[in-house]
Structures are given as C-alpha cells and as structure tokens.
Design a protein around this motif. Structure first.
Motif, PDB file in Angstrom:
ATOM      1  N   LEU A   8       0.106  -1.209  -0.234  1.00  0.00           N
ATOM      2  CA  LEU A   8       0.129   0.089   0.342  1.00  0.00           C
ATOM      3  C   LEU A   8       1.461   0.884   0.250  1.00  0.00           C
ATOM      4  CD1 LEU A   8      -1.957  -2.488   1.170  1.00  0.00           C
ATOM      5  CD2 LEU A   8      -2.676  -0.863   2.385  1.00  0.00           C
ATOM      6  N   ASP A   9       0.498   2.435  -0.455  1.00  0.00           N
ATOM      7  CA  ASP A   9       1.425   3.692  -1.002  1.00  0.00           C
ATOM      8  C   ASP A   9       0.714   4.439  -1.502  1.00  0.00           C
ATOM      9  OD1 ASP A   9       3.675   4.840  -0.573  1.00  0.00           O
ATOM     10  OD2 ASP A   9       3.320   4.781  -2.905  1.00  0.00           O
ATOM     11  N   GLU A  10       1.157   5.661  -0.947  1.00  0.00           N
ATOM     12  CA  GLU A  10      -0.112   6.443  -1.568  1.00  0.00           C
ATOM     13  C   GLU A  10       0.624   8.345  -1.969  1.00  0.00           C
ATOM     14  OE1 GLU A  10       2.215   8.690   1.804  1.00  0.00           O
ATOM     15  OE2 GLU A  10       0.313   6.710   1.955  1.00  0.00           O
ATOM     16  N   VAL A  11       0.176   8.955  -2.800  1.00  0.00           N
ATOM     17  CA  VAL A  11       1.229   9.480  -3.314  1.00  0.00           C
ATOM     18  C   VAL A  11       0.528  10.998  -3.810  1.00  0.00           C
ATOM     19  CG1 VAL A  11       3.007   8.402  -5.238  1.00  0.00           C
ATOM     20  CG2 VAL A  11       0.360   8.716  -6.061  1.00  0.00           C
ATOM     21  N   PHE A  12       0.862  11.841  -3.736  1.00  0.00           N
ATOM     22  CA  PHE A  12       0.112  13.163  -3.462  1.00  0.00           C
ATOM     23  C   PHE A  12      -0.534  13.839  -5.343  1.00  0.00           C
ATOM     24  CE2 PHE A  12       4.056  15.391  -4.683  1.00  0.00           C
ATOM     25  CZ  PHE A  12       4.318  16.171  -5.808  1.00  0.00           C
ATOM     26  N   VAL A  13      -1.484  14.398  -5.371  1.00  0.00           N
ATOM     27  CA  VAL A  13      -1.815  14.843  -6.822  1.00  0.00           C
ATOM     28  C   VAL A  13      -2.769  15.918  -6.545  1.00  0.00           C
ATOM     29  CG1 VAL A  13      -2.515  12.674  -8.105  1.00  0.00           C
ATOM     30  CG2 VAL A  13      -3.966  13.754  -6.645  1.00  0.00           C
ATOM     31  N   ARG A  14      -2.318  16.865  -7.913  1.00  0.00           N
ATOM     32  CA  ARG A  14      -3.017  18.398  -7.302  1.00  0.00           C
ATOM     33  C   ARG A  14      -3.923  18.324  -8.364  1.00  0.00           C
ATOM     34  NH1 ARG A  14      -0.417  22.159  -4.632  1.00  0.00           N
ATOM     35  NH2 ARG A  14       1.907  21.865  -4.203  1.00  0.00           N
ATOM     36  N   ILE A  15      -4.816  19.132  -7.396  1.00  0.00           N
ATOM     37  CA  ILE A  15      -6.867  19.281  -7.803  1.00  0.00           C
ATOM     38  C   ILE A  15      -7.334  20.707  -8.041  1.00  0.00           C
ATOM     39  CG2 ILE A  15      -9.318  18.576  -7.901  1.00  0.00           C
ATOM     40  CD1 ILE A  15      -7.811  15.676  -7.178  1.00  0.00           C
ATOM     41  N   GLY A  39      -5.040  22.966  -7.648  1.00  0.00           N
ATOM     42  CA  GLY A  39      -4.303  23.789  -7.008  1.00  0.00           C
ATOM     43  C   GLY A  39      -4.151  23.098  -5.548  1.00  0.00           C
ATOM     44  N   LYS A  40      -4.627  22.321  -4.923  1.00  0.00           N
ATOM     45  CA  LYS A  40      -5.065  21.522  -3.897  1.00  0.00           C
ATOM     46  C   LYS A  40      -4.233  20.666  -4.097  1.00  0.00           C
ATOM     47  CE  LYS A  40      -8.809  20.848   0.221  1.00  0.00           C
ATOM     48  NZ  LYS A  40      -9.452  21.466   0.403  1.00  0.00           N
ATOM     49  N   LEU A  41      -3.616  19.924  -2.569  1.00  0.00           N
ATOM     50  CA  LEU A  41      -3.515  18.657  -2.838  1.00  0.00           C
ATOM     51  C   LEU A  41      -4.199  17.883  -2.346  1.00  0.00           C
ATOM     52  CD1 LEU A  41       0.080  18.354  -2.632  1.00  0.00           C
ATOM     53  CD2 LEU A  41       0.203  17.605  -0.211  1.00  0.00           C
ATOM     54  N   HIS A  42      -4.010  16.578  -3.166  1.00  0.00           N
ATOM     55  CA  HIS A  42      -5.310  15.114  -2.569  1.00  0.00           C
ATOM     56  C   HIS A  42      -3.515  14.366  -2.469  1.00  0.00           C
ATOM     57  CE1 HIS A  42      -8.306  18.412  -3.690  1.00  0.00           C
ATOM     58  NE2 HIS A  42      -9.058  16.822  -2.997  1.00  0.00           N
ATOM     59  N   TYR A  43      -4.200  13.105  -2.213  1.00  0.00           N
ATOM     60  CA  TYR A  43      -3.680  11.663  -2.169  1.00  0.00           C
ATOM     61  C   TYR A  43      -4.276  10.732  -3.245  1.00  0.00           C
ATOM     62  CZ  TYR A  43      -1.613  14.379   1.090  1.00  0.00           C
ATOM     63  OH  TYR A  43      -0.152  15.835   1.727  1.00  0.00           O
ATOM     64  N   LEU A  44      -3.436  10.311  -3.940  1.00  0.00           N
ATOM     65  CA  LEU A  44      -4.081   8.677  -4.599  1.00  0.00           C
ATOM     66  C   LEU A  44      -3.793   7.979  -3.477  1.00  0.00           C
ATOM     67  CD1 LEU A  44      -5.149   7.042  -6.088  1.00  0.00           C
ATOM     68  CD2 LEU A  44      -3.365   7.628  -8.146  1.00  0.00           C
ATOM     69  N   TRP A  45      -4.701   6.931  -2.784  1.00  0.00           N
ATOM     70  CA  TRP A  45      -3.632   5.680  -2.556  1.00  0.00           C
ATOM     71  C   TRP A  45      -4.212   4.578  -3.510  1.00  0.00           C
ATOM     72  CZ3 TRP A  45      -3.442   6.227   3.477  1.00  0.00           C
ATOM     73  CH2 TRP A  45      -3.414   6.190   3.862  1.00  0.00           C
ATOM     74  N   ARG A  46      -3.340   3.603  -3.107  1.00  0.00           N
ATOM     75  CA  ARG A  46      -2.940   2.944  -4.198  1.00  0.00           C
ATOM     76  C   ARG A  46      -2.560   1.313  -3.108  1.00  0.00           C
ATOM     77  NH1 ARG A  46      -2.285   2.179 -10.199  1.00  0.00           N
ATOM     78  NH2 ARG A  46      -2.057   4.496  -9.978  1.00  0.00           N
ATOM     79  N   ALA A  47      -3.370   0.106  -3.855  1.00  0.00           N
ATOM     80  CA  ALA A  47      -2.896  -1.244  -3.577  1.00  0.00           C
ATOM     81  C   ALA A  47      -2.035  -2.030  -4.406  1.00  0.00           C
ATOM     82  CB  ALA A  47      -4.198  -1.904  -2.666  1.00  0.00           C
ATOM     83  N   VAL A  48      -1.559  -2.879  -4.241  1.00  0.00           N
ATOM     84  CA  VAL A  48      -1.222  -3.659  -5.221  1.00  0.00           C
ATOM     85  C   VAL A  48      -1.022  -5.048  -4.658  1.00  0.00           C
ATOM     86  CG1 VAL A  48      -0.665  -2.019  -6.773  1.00  0.00           C
ATOM     87  CG2 VAL A  48       1.564  -3.391  -5.731  1.00  0.00           C
ATOM     88  N   ASP A  49      -0.990  -6.222  -5.400  1.00  0.00           N
ATOM     89  CA  ASP A  49       0.049  -7.339  -4.602  1.00  0.00           C
ATOM     90  C   ASP A  49       0.779  -7.687  -5.361  1.00  0.00           C
ATOM     91  OD1 ASP A  49      -0.615  -8.458  -7.053  1.00  0.00           O
ATOM     92  OD2 ASP A  49      -1.789  -9.307  -7.238  1.00  0.00           O
ATOM     93  N   GLN A  50       1.930  -8.978  -4.353  1.00  0.00           N
ATOM     94  CA  GLN A  50       2.621  -8.658  -5.280  1.00  0.00           C
ATOM     95  C   GLN A  50       3.690  -9.116  -5.759  1.00  0.00           C
ATOM     96  OE1 GLN A  50       2.461 -12.167  -2.192  1.00  0.00           O
ATOM     97  NE2 GLN A  50       3.518 -13.858  -3.394  1.00  0.00           N
ATOM     98  N   HIS A  51       2.617  -9.737  -7.471  1.00  0.00           N
ATOM     99  CA  HIS A  51       3.421  -8.970  -8.731  1.00  0.00           C
ATOM    100  C   HIS A  51       2.665  -8.269  -9.278  1.00  0.00           C
ATOM    101  CE1 HIS A  51       4.030 -13.990  -7.897  1.00  0.00           C
ATOM    102  NE2 HIS A  51       2.325 -13.648  -7.759  1.00  0.00           N
ATOM    103  N   GLY A  52       2.564  -7.158  -8.413  1.00  0.00           N
ATOM    104  CA  GLY A  52       2.095  -5.662  -8.772  1.00  0.00           C
ATOM    105  C   GLY A  52       1.196  -5.181 -10.117  1.00  0.00           C
ATOM    106  N   ASN A  53      -0.233  -6.083  -9.153  1.00  0.00           N
ATOM    107  CA  ASN A  53      -1.544  -6.808  -9.904  1.00  0.00           C
ATOM    108  C   ASN A  53      -2.043  -5.026  -8.710  1.00  0.00           C
ATOM    109  OD1 ASN A  53      -1.383  -8.619 -12.206  1.00  0.00           O
ATOM    110  ND2 ASN A  53      -0.928  -9.346  -9.760  1.00  0.00           N
ATOM    111  N   VAL A  54      -2.864  -4.162  -9.546  1.00  0.00           N
ATOM    112  CA  VAL A  54      -3.793  -3.670  -9.229  1.00  0.00           C
ATOM    113  C   VAL A  54      -4.912  -3.399  -8.250  1.00  0.00           C
ATOM    114  CG1 VAL A  54      -4.511  -0.724  -8.977  1.00  0.00           C
ATOM    115  CG2 VAL A  54      -2.088  -1.821  -9.854  1.00  0.00           C
ATOM    116  N   LEU A  55      -4.721  -3.225  -7.366  1.00  0.00           N
ATOM    117  CA  LEU A  55      -5.617  -4.278  -6.570  1.00  0.00           C
ATOM    118  C   LEU A  55      -7.351  -3.171  -6.586  1.00  0.00           C
ATOM    119  CD1 LEU A  55      -4.285  -6.426  -3.738  1.00  0.00           C
ATOM    120  CD2 LEU A  55      -4.896  -6.765  -5.563  1.00  0.00           C
ATOM    121  N   ASP A  56      -6.969  -1.679  -6.165  1.00  0.00           N
ATOM    122  CA  ASP A  56      -7.675  -0.872  -5.953  1.00  0.00           C
ATOM    123  C   ASP A  56      -6.838   0.760  -5.495  1.00  0.00           C
ATOM    124  OD1 ASP A  56     -10.628   0.531  -5.567  1.00  0.00           O
ATOM    125  OD2 ASP A  56     -11.054  -0.706  -4.428  1.00  0.00           O
TER     126      ASP A  56
END
Length: 236
Positions: free
Chosen positions: A79-86, A88-105
């Motif tokens: 699990l990880d999160e990165v910032f995205v600007r919408i 001009g305001k800072l938001h965060y994109l949360w992402r989860a992947v499995d051990q093979h790199g398949n994105v879960l959500d």
C-alpha cells in the motif's frame, strides 16, 4: 452480454470501434486527440469528444467486468499514497497492489490521516472480500493506526524500501494526468482512475519474466478476456 440487451444499441459506430477507442485511451495512456488521430489513420472519423463520451459511458463497465474476471490476488499486499494536485489543492491517491504488481484498488482523498487510511482499507476489503496475510507500507503512522482496528491479525511490515513495488505502479497514473493537464475535480480523478487502472493493469503481462511463446499465450488470453468483458467476443 446478450444481443437483446446490447449496451451498444442505438450507437452510430459499431461495438468494435467503441471497444477499440476505449482500449487505446486507457491501455496506452494516450490523450483523446491521439486516439482520434489513430482511428483517423484507420479510416474512422470520430471526434475526441465522442471518444470521451464513450470512455465515460463504457469504460467503468469494462473495468468492473475485468475486475470480476481477474484471478484472486496473492496474500501479500503493498500500500502506498502519492500526492495529486486538483485545482491547485493537494490530494492523495491511495493505491494497493499485490506481490506481482497487480493493482487491487485506488482511492483519491484529501488527507492521509488515520480516518483516510481506514476508509481505504474498508474500500479495499469490500471489493476483495478477504484479508491478506501480510501488508507492506511505508512508515506513515496512519497505516498502523488503521490496521490495528481493521486488520488486527494481519502482519504489518513497514519500510521506506520494501514498498517500491507499489510506488512504481503510480507511474501509469502520472502519464494520463499530464495529458489531461491535471484533474479538474476529485470526482473526475476517482472516476478516471477507477476505469484506467483495471484496464491498463489487465494488459501489463510482466513480459520480462516470460519467454516469447509464454508472452504470446498470455497476451492472447488477455485479449480473449477483454472481448468477453466488453461484450464483443462474438463479434467478428
């Protein structure tokens, strides 16, 4: 999808063209105008605004259909999160992947505190309907606080280096974000990424780990699943 209730009924262009446009837009992180140009080179004259409408109308349906058909993810999640600007305001994109790199959500939120982490965990577990054996995150305290309440029996590994697999997966988001000159709203960002991620992920076949024949087999399987998920399997 049955022919009697075809979602393509009433559209001027056939299902194969709509399917191809949405696939090009999301699989290769192209801009709408680039997809318009590719189709024009093949003799299909359609505006980029129509392609946008197709993506909004059919993209989420395609993505959900692919998610239902995907194999069960492995039991180690990153699990990880990165910032995205919408606007001009800072938001965060949360992402989860499995051990093979398949994105879960994925989930776009305005904060990355405990409440935001819990919301992401609940969304992730609701979609997958089972818990992992291990979760791997960076050292953000929100993960640990949320995990203790929602996944108390799951092993939690925290390191700024162990989580590279999930950090790399964010790259596929940055390219279309640049094409779109940043997202205009949280709703637009969530809607686009919830569509783009499963479609793009479906065709990421880890070619560097496969022989040529294995890759061709995996690619043919991916296209077969795609045609079935988009209701064009019997068209041809």
């Amino acid at each position: 999808m049955s022919t009697t209730s075809s979602p393509y009924r009433g559209y001027r262009f056939p299902a194969e063209i709509i399917n191809q446009a949405v696939w090009l837009y999301h699989c290769f992180s192209l801009s709408l105008r680039e997809v318009e140009l590719i189709l024009a080179a093949r003799g299909v004259v359609v505006s980029y605004e129509t392609i946008r409408e197709w993506s909004l109308r059919f993209g989420r349906t395609y993505a959900n259909s692919l998610k239902r058909r995907r194999p069960k993810p492995d039991d180690k999640w990153f699990l990880d999160e990165v910032f995205v600007r919408i606007r001009g305001k800072l938001h965060y994109l949360w992402r989860a992947v499995d051990q093979h790199g398949n994105v879960l959500d994925v989930l776009v939120q305005s904060r990355r505190n405990k409440k935001a982490a819990m919301r992401f965990f609940r969304k992730l577990l609701k979609g997958l309907c089972y818990v992992p054996r291990v979760i791997v995150t960076d050292k953000l305290g929100s993960y640990g606080a949320a995990k203790r309440e929602i996944l108390p029996g799951v092993e939690h590994r925290r390191s700024r280096y162990l989580n590279n697999r999930c950090e790399v997966s964010h790259q596929s988001t940055r390219r279309p974000e640049r094409h779109m000159r940043r997202f205009k709203s949280v709703r637009q960002a969530q809607q686009f990424l919830a569509t783009h991620t499963p479609i793009h992920n479906h065709f990421q076949l880890r070619r560097h780990r496969l022989s040529a024949s294995e890759y061709r087999t995996a690619r043919d399987r991916a296209f077969t699943t795609w045609r079935d998920a988009t209701g064009t399997a019997l068209v041809g």
